[in-house]
Design a protein around this motif. Structure first.
Motif, PDB file in Angstrom:
ATOM      1  N   ALA A   1      -2.135   0.150 -11.676  1.00  0.00           N
ATOM      2  CA  ALA A   1      -2.550   1.189 -12.626  1.00  0.00           C
ATOM      3  C   ALA A   1      -2.515   2.555 -11.951  1.00  0.00           C
ATOM      4  CB  ALA A   1      -3.947   0.886 -13.152  1.00  0.00           C
ATOM      5  N   GLU A   2      -2.910   2.612 -10.684  1.00  0.00           N
ATOM      6  CA  GLU A   2      -2.896   3.882  -9.952  1.00  0.00           C
ATOM      7  C   GLU A   2      -1.463   4.322  -9.686  1.00  0.00           C
ATOM      8  OE1 GLU A   2      -2.666   6.729  -6.851  1.00  0.00           O
ATOM      9  OE2 GLU A   2      -2.011   4.648  -6.590  1.00  0.00           O
ATOM     10  N   TYR A   3      -0.588   3.375  -9.378  1.00  0.00           N
ATOM     11  CA  TYR A   3       0.834   3.656  -9.161  1.00  0.00           C
ATOM     12  C   TYR A   3       1.440   4.270 -10.420  1.00  0.00           C
ATOM     13  CZ  TYR A   3       5.821   2.199  -8.814  1.00  0.00           C
ATOM     14  OH  TYR A   3       7.199   2.147  -8.821  1.00  0.00           O
ATOM     15  N   VAL A   4       1.119   3.692 -11.575  1.00  0.00           N
ATOM     16  CA  VAL A   4       1.620   4.221 -12.842  1.00  0.00           C
ATOM     17  C   VAL A   4       1.055   5.611 -13.099  1.00  0.00           C
ATOM     18  CG1 VAL A   4       1.558   3.932 -15.341  1.00  0.00           C
ATOM     19  CG2 VAL A   4       2.003   1.960 -13.881  1.00  0.00           C
ATOM     20  N   LYS A   5      -0.243   5.764 -12.945  1.00  0.00           N
ATOM     21  CA  LYS A   5      -0.888   7.046 -13.237  1.00  0.00           C
ATOM     22  C   LYS A   5      -0.320   8.162 -12.376  1.00  0.00           C
ATOM     23  CE  LYS A   5      -5.403   9.333 -13.346  1.00  0.00           C
ATOM     24  NZ  LYS A   5      -6.863   9.168 -13.115  1.00  0.00           N
ATOM     25  N   ARG A   6      -0.121   7.870 -11.091  1.00  0.00           N
ATOM     26  CA  ARG A   6       0.376   8.888 -10.162  1.00  0.00           C
ATOM     27  C   ARG A   6       1.765   9.371 -10.562  1.00  0.00           C
ATOM     28  NH1 ARG A   6      -0.270   6.191  -5.976  1.00  0.00           N
ATOM     29  NH2 ARG A   6       1.831   5.355  -5.654  1.00  0.00           N
TER      30      ARG A   6
ATOM     31  N   ASP B   1       0.818  -1.213   0.000  1.00  0.00           N
ATOM     32  CA  ASP B   1       0.000   0.000   0.000  1.00  0.00           C
ATOM     33  C   ASP B   1       0.851   1.262   0.000  1.00  0.00           C
ATOM     34  OD1 ASP B   1       1.029  -0.128   2.544  1.00  0.00           O
ATOM     35  OD2 ASP B   1      -0.908  -0.083   3.580  1.00  0.00           O
ATOM     36  N   ARG B   2       2.133   1.096  -0.369  1.00  0.00           N
ATOM     37  CA  ARG B   2       3.045   2.229  -0.346  1.00  0.00           C
ATOM     38  C   ARG B   2       2.979   3.003  -1.654  1.00  0.00           C
ATOM     39  NH1 ARG B   2       6.251  -1.883   0.812  1.00  0.00           N
ATOM     40  NH2 ARG B   2       7.615  -1.424  -0.949  1.00  0.00           N
ATOM     41  N   GLU B   3       3.480   4.211  -1.627  1.00  0.00           N
ATOM     42  CA  GLU B   3       3.523   5.045  -2.825  1.00  0.00           C
ATOM     43  C   GLU B   3       4.752   4.752  -3.661  1.00  0.00           C
ATOM     44  OE1 GLU B   3       3.409   9.835  -3.949  1.00  0.00           O
ATOM     45  OE2 GLU B   3       3.126   9.161  -1.881  1.00  0.00           O
ATOM     46  N   PHE B   4       5.807   4.237  -3.019  1.00  0.00           N
ATOM     47  CA  PHE B   4       7.076   4.007  -3.700  1.00  0.00           C
ATOM     48  C   PHE B   4       7.513   2.561  -3.509  1.00  0.00           C
ATOM     49  CE2 PHE B   4       7.032   8.305  -1.818  1.00  0.00           C
ATOM     50  CZ  PHE B   4       6.910   9.048  -2.988  1.00  0.00           C
TER      51      PHE B   4
END
Length: 204
Positions: free
Chosen positions: A186-191, A150-153
């Motif tokens: 997909a959200e990780y890529v989009k962000r 659930d991390r951003e990186f």
């Protein structure tokens, strides 16, 4: 520092990292449709005529992964790689190599399949091969999804060159509709694809 570049190639990830670093560099664009990568001048830089290539003084580096690893370490004050000896350094290497050697080949297989004539895509052999690629892709994406959590990186609590390499390949997968059913990836890529450095790297 000089980066030899062509749009929509693996050279984009090297340019993205240079833009994240915010260091001066010269961009040399090659028009592959005009075979500018096959001239004697460029073959003297990269004997295979591929991109990217990075030239810094007397050193010439080939391969986008090597260039990204080098650049992140070349400017440690930019904090795009975990410090040497830190607990994050091993996972950083792992995800850089996993993206390039495990994820990239299976995405390339789907890309190559999409380039086939329709009758070849519909053949029994092609369908069987595609099914194998789908099984492999699902396993690979599950590993990335689990590693990201659930991390951003990918590594630690900060953006690194590992995210540059991973996102660049996952973005390619997303354009091929391969991330359907993987909303977190997909959200990780989009962000990260919305980062200002990305917009600069793909412009012009």
């Amino acid at each position: 520092m000089k980066l030899y570049f062509a749009p929509r190639t693996r050279a984009t990830r090297a340019r993205w990292l240079l833009e994240e670093l915010g260091v001066p560099y010269e961009l040399v664009k090659l028009d592959l449709s005009r075979q500018e990568n096959s001239t004697p001048a460029y073959l003297a830089v990269h004997p295979l005529g591929e991109v990217p290539a990075l030239v810094e003084g007397d050193v010439t580096l080939l391969e986008s992964l090597a260039i990204c690893l080098h650049l992140a370490d070349r400017f440690p004050e930019k904090h795009l790689a975990p410090p040497m000896g830190s607990t994050e350094r091993g996972p950083y290497y792992q995800w850089m190599v996993f993206a390039e050697l495990t994820l990239d080949p299976v995405v390339m297989a789907f890309h190559q399949h999409a380039q086939l004539p329709e009758e070849e895509q519909a053949s029994a052999h092609s369908a069987e091969e595609l099914a194998k690629h789908r099984t492999r892709l699902a396993a690979v994406l599950d590993v990335i999804n689990g590693g990201l959590g659930d991390r951003e990186f990918l590594v630690g609590g900060a953006f690194t060159a590992a995210d540059v390499v991973m996102v660049s390949i996952l973005h390619w997968a997303n354009t091929l509709k391969l991330l359907d059913g993987h909303p977190r990836l997909a959200e990780y890529v989009k962000r990260h694809a919305q980062r200002p450095a990305v917009r600069r790297a793909v412009s012009g």
